[in-house]
Design a protein around this motif. Structure first.
Motif, PDB file in Angstrom:
ATOM      1  N   GLY A 110      33.962 -43.272  22.210  1.00  0.00           N
ATOM      2  CA  GLY A 110      32.941 -43.121  23.236  1.00  0.00           C
ATOM      3  C   GLY A 110      33.122 -44.091  24.386  1.00  0.00           C
ATOM      4  O   GLY A 110      33.039 -43.714  25.562  1.00  0.00           O
ATOM      5  N   ALA A 111      33.366 -45.352  24.067  1.00  0.00           N
ATOM      6  CA  ALA A 111      33.556 -46.357  25.117  1.00  0.00           C
ATOM      7  C   ALA A 111      34.806 -46.064  25.938  1.00  0.00           C
ATOM      8  O   ALA A 111      34.796 -46.162  27.171  1.00  0.00           O
ATOM      9  N   TYR A 112      35.875 -45.678  25.281  1.00  0.00           N
ATOM     10  CA  TYR A 112      37.127 -45.368  25.966  1.00  0.00           C
ATOM     11  C   TYR A 112      36.955 -44.191  26.925  1.00  0.00           C
ATOM     12  O   TYR A 112      37.353 -44.244  28.089  1.00  0.00           O
ATOM     13  N   ILE A 113      36.345 -43.118  26.437  1.00  0.00           N
ATOM     14  CA  ILE A 113      36.189 -41.915  27.262  1.00  0.00           C
ATOM     15  C   ILE A 113      35.182 -42.153  28.383  1.00  0.00           C
ATOM     16  O   ILE A 113      35.394 -41.727  29.523  1.00  0.00           O
ATOM     17  N   PHE A 114      34.075 -42.831  28.088  1.00  0.00           N
ATOM     18  CA  PHE A 114      33.100 -43.118  29.133  1.00  0.00           C
ATOM     19  C   PHE A 114      33.740 -43.943  30.246  1.00  0.00           C
ATOM     20  O   PHE A 114      33.577 -43.646  31.431  1.00  0.00           O
ATOM     21  N   GLN A 115      34.487 -44.981  29.881  1.00  0.00           N
ATOM     22  CA  GLN A 115      35.132 -45.831  30.890  1.00  0.00           C
ATOM     23  C   GLN A 115      36.139 -45.039  31.713  1.00  0.00           C
ATOM     24  O   GLN A 115      36.265 -45.234  32.918  1.00  0.00           O
ATOM     25  N   SER A 116      36.845 -44.122  31.071  1.00  0.00           N
ATOM     26  CA  SER A 116      37.799 -43.290  31.794  1.00  0.00           C
ATOM     27  C   SER A 116      37.086 -42.449  32.853  1.00  0.00           C
ATOM     28  O   SER A 116      37.548 -42.343  33.994  1.00  0.00           O
ATOM     29  N   GLY A 117      35.969 -41.864  32.486  1.00  0.00           N
ATOM     30  CA  GLY A 117      35.189 -41.089  33.446  1.00  0.00           C
ATOM     31  C   GLY A 117      34.605 -41.959  34.544  1.00  0.00           C
ATOM     32  O   GLY A 117      34.609 -41.589  35.718  1.00  0.00           O
ATOM     33  N   TRP A 118      34.097 -43.131  34.159  1.00  0.00           N
ATOM     34  CA  TRP A 118      33.504 -44.052  35.120  1.00  0.00           C
ATOM     35  C   TRP A 118      34.532 -44.455  36.175  1.00  0.00           C
ATOM     36  O   TRP A 118      34.231 -44.522  37.364  1.00  0.00           O
ATOM     37  N   SER A 119      35.761 -44.698  35.746  1.00  0.00           N
ATOM     38  CA  SER A 119      36.804 -45.141  36.677  1.00  0.00           C
ATOM     39  C   SER A 119      37.222 -44.031  37.652  1.00  0.00           C
ATOM     40  O   SER A 119      37.786 -44.323  38.700  1.00  0.00           O
ATOM     41  N   LYS A 120      36.947 -42.783  37.315  1.00  0.00           N
ATOM     42  CA  LYS A 120      37.314 -41.667  38.197  1.00  0.00           C
ATOM     43  C   LYS A 120      36.231 -41.367  39.244  1.00  0.00           C
ATOM     44  O   LYS A 120      36.460 -40.576  40.154  1.00  0.00           O
ATOM     45  N   ARG A 121      35.067 -41.992  39.144  1.00  0.00           N
ATOM     46  CA  ARG A 121      33.968 -41.701  40.066  1.00  0.00           C
ATOM     47  C   ARG A 121      34.362 -41.877  41.529  1.00  0.00           C
ATOM     48  O   ARG A 121      33.951 -41.117  42.379  1.00  0.00           O
ATOM     49  N   GLU A 122      35.128 -42.893  41.813  1.00  0.00           N
ATOM     50  CA  GLU A 122      35.502 -43.208  43.190  1.00  0.00           C
ATOM     51  C   GLU A 122      37.009 -43.021  43.399  1.00  0.00           C
ATOM     52  O   GLU A 122      37.629 -43.766  44.157  1.00  0.00           O
ATOM     53  N   SER A 151      34.992 -36.517  36.018  1.00  0.00           N
ATOM     54  CA  SER A 151      34.333 -37.801  35.796  1.00  0.00           C
ATOM     55  C   SER A 151      33.019 -37.611  35.039  1.00  0.00           C
ATOM     56  O   SER A 151      32.767 -38.293  34.039  1.00  0.00           O
ATOM     57  N   MET A 152      32.192 -36.683  35.499  1.00  0.00           N
ATOM     58  CA  MET A 152      30.907 -36.450  34.833  1.00  0.00           C
ATOM     59  C   MET A 152      31.102 -35.926  33.411  1.00  0.00           C
ATOM     60  O   MET A 152      30.375 -36.317  32.499  1.00  0.00           O
ATOM     61  N   GLY A 153      32.097 -35.060  33.215  1.00  0.00           N
ATOM     62  CA  GLY A 153      32.363 -34.532  31.881  1.00  0.00           C
ATOM     63  C   GLY A 153      32.802 -35.610  30.909  1.00  0.00           C
ATOM     64  O   GLY A 153      32.329 -35.663  29.771  1.00  0.00           O
ATOM     65  N   GLU A 154      33.688 -36.486  31.367  1.00  0.00           N
ATOM     66  CA  GLU A 154      34.135 -37.580  30.506  1.00  0.00           C
ATOM     67  C   GLU A 154      32.979 -38.519  30.181  1.00  0.00           C
ATOM     68  O   GLU A 154      32.823 -38.943  29.025  1.00  0.00           O
ATOM     69  N   MET A 155      32.168 -38.822  31.164  1.00  0.00           N
ATOM     70  CA  MET A 155      31.029 -39.712  30.898  1.00  0.00           C
ATOM     71  C   MET A 155      30.023 -39.041  29.963  1.00  0.00           C
ATOM     72  O   MET A 155      29.428 -39.714  29.117  1.00  0.00           O
ATOM     73  N   ALA A 156      29.865 -37.729  30.065  1.00  0.00           N
ATOM     74  CA  ALA A 156      28.946 -37.020  29.160  1.00  0.00           C
ATOM     75  C   ALA A 156      29.459 -37.046  27.723  1.00  0.00           C
ATOM     76  O   ALA A 156      28.689 -37.300  26.780  1.00  0.00           O
ATOM     77  N   VAL A 157      30.753 -36.812  27.532  1.00  0.00           N
ATOM     78  CA  VAL A 157      31.330 -36.863  26.186  1.00  0.00           C
ATOM     79  C   VAL A 157      31.218 -38.283  25.635  1.00  0.00           C
ATOM     80  O   VAL A 157      30.822 -38.487  24.477  1.00  0.00           O
ATOM     81  N   GLY A 158      31.550 -39.279  26.457  1.00  0.00           N
ATOM     82  CA  GLY A 158      31.439 -40.671  26.019  1.00  0.00           C
ATOM     83  C   GLY A 158      30.014 -41.035  25.643  1.00  0.00           C
ATOM     84  O   GLY A 158      29.776 -41.677  24.615  1.00  0.00           O
ATOM     85  N   THR A 159      29.060 -40.596  26.443  1.00  0.00           N
ATOM     86  CA  THR A 159      27.651 -40.878  26.159  1.00  0.00           C
ATOM     87  C   THR A 159      27.212 -40.209  24.863  1.00  0.00           C
ATOM     88  O   THR A 159      26.493 -40.818  24.057  1.00  0.00           O
ATOM     89  N   ALA A 160      27.628 -38.973  24.643  1.00  0.00           N
ATOM     90  CA  ALA A 160      27.273 -38.270  23.397  1.00  0.00           C
ATOM     91  C   ALA A 160      27.781 -39.037  22.184  1.00  0.00           C
ATOM     92  O   ALA A 160      27.087 -39.145  21.165  1.00  0.00           O
ATOM     93  N   LEU A 161      28.977 -39.578  22.292  1.00  0.00           N
ATOM     94  CA  LEU A 161      29.538 -40.335  21.176  1.00  0.00           C
ATOM     95  C   LEU A 161      28.829 -41.665  20.967  1.00  0.00           C
ATOM     96  O   LEU A 161      28.661 -42.116  19.836  1.00  0.00           O
ATOM     97  N   LEU A 162      28.380 -42.275  22.037  1.00  0.00           N
ATOM     98  CA  LEU A 162      27.742 -43.591  21.953  1.00  0.00           C
ATOM     99  C   LEU A 162      26.256 -43.530  21.608  1.00  0.00           C
ATOM    100  O   LEU A 162      25.676 -44.543  21.219  1.00  0.00           O
ATOM    101  N   THR A 163      25.654 -42.375  21.742  1.00  0.00           N
ATOM    102  CA  THR A 163      24.221 -42.233  21.522  1.00  0.00           C
ATOM    103  C   THR A 163      23.930 -41.951  20.056  1.00  0.00           C
ATOM    104  O   THR A 163      24.352 -40.918  19.525  1.00  0.00           O
ATOM    105  N   PRO A 164      23.199 -42.842  19.391  1.00  0.00           N
ATOM    106  CA  PRO A 164      22.982 -42.709  17.940  1.00  0.00           C
ATOM    107  C   PRO A 164      22.287 -41.421  17.500  1.00  0.00           C
ATOM    108  O   PRO A 164      22.570 -40.910  16.427  1.00  0.00           O
ATOM    109  N   PHE A 165      21.378 -40.874  18.314  1.00  0.00           N
ATOM    110  CA  PHE A 165      20.646 -39.694  17.862  1.00  0.00           C
ATOM    111  C   PHE A 165      21.384 -38.382  18.099  1.00  0.00           C
ATOM    112  O   PHE A 165      20.916 -37.326  17.692  1.00  0.00           O
TER     113      PHE A 165
END
Length: 136
Positions: A13-25, A58-72
Motif C-alpha cells: 500500500g505504501a509503495y503504490i500510494f507513493q508511486s501515485g503521489w509522485s505522478k501527480r505533478e 496517479s489517482m488510481g495508484e493512490m486509490a489502490v494504495g489507500t485501499a491496502l492501507l485502510t484497515p476496514f
C-alpha cells in the motif's frame, strides 16, 4: 484486518500510494512517455491525452494504495484491487516489444523494472486466497 496481512498491506500500500503521489505533478515528457507505453499495450488509452492519462494513473495508484492501507477495507477487496493493478502492469510487460528476451517470457534488461511487478500479483492473490479460505 488480520494481523498476518498487515505487513503485506503496509508494504504494498505504501509503495503504490507513493508511486501515485509522485505522478501527480509529472512533467509533460514523463506523462507522454508513460501514456505512449500504456497506449501501445492498451489501445483504448490512445483516446486520452497524456495529461489526463497521468492524472488518472496517479489517482488510481493512490486509490489502490489507500485501499491496502485502510484497515476496514476487506482483504478480498484489497486483494482484488492489487491483483488487478499488478495484472495490468504484467499485461504491459507482455505486450510491449523489447521488454522480454527474444523468444522468452524472461525479461530483458529494459523489462526488469516492469517484470518485477509480478510480486504485486502474488501479494494480491495471497490476500484473496487468505480471505476466501479463512474459517475464522
Amino acid at each position: 484486518m488480520r494481523l498476518r496481512s498487515i505487513p503485506l498491506r503496509l508494504a504494498t500500500g505504501a509503495y503504490i500510494f507513493q508511486s501515485g503521489w509522485s505522478k501527480r505533478e509529472a512533467d509533460e515528457g514523463t506523462a507522454a512517455a508513460l501514456h505512449g507505453m500504456a497506449a501501445n499495450a492498451y489501445p483504448s488509452l490512445k483516446s486520452l491525452s497524456p495529461k489526463d492519462f497521468i492524472r488518472m494513473l496517479s489517482m488510481g495508484e493512490m486509490a489502490v494504495g489507500t485501499a491496502l492501507l485502510t484497515p476496514f477495507v476487506p482483504r478480498s477487496l484489497a486483494g482484488l484491487a492489487l491483483t488487478g493493478f499488478g495484472g495490468s502492469l504484467l499485461g504491459l510487460y507482455a505486450k510491449t516489444p523489447g521488454l522480454r528476451q527474444p523468444g522468452s517470457i524472461l525479461p530483458s534488461q529494459e523489462g526488469t523494472p516492469i517484470a518485477k511487478d509480478v510480486w504485486l500479483v502474488g501479494a494480491g492473490l495471497s490476500l484473496l486466497i487468505d480471505a476466501l479460505t479463512d474459517r475464522g
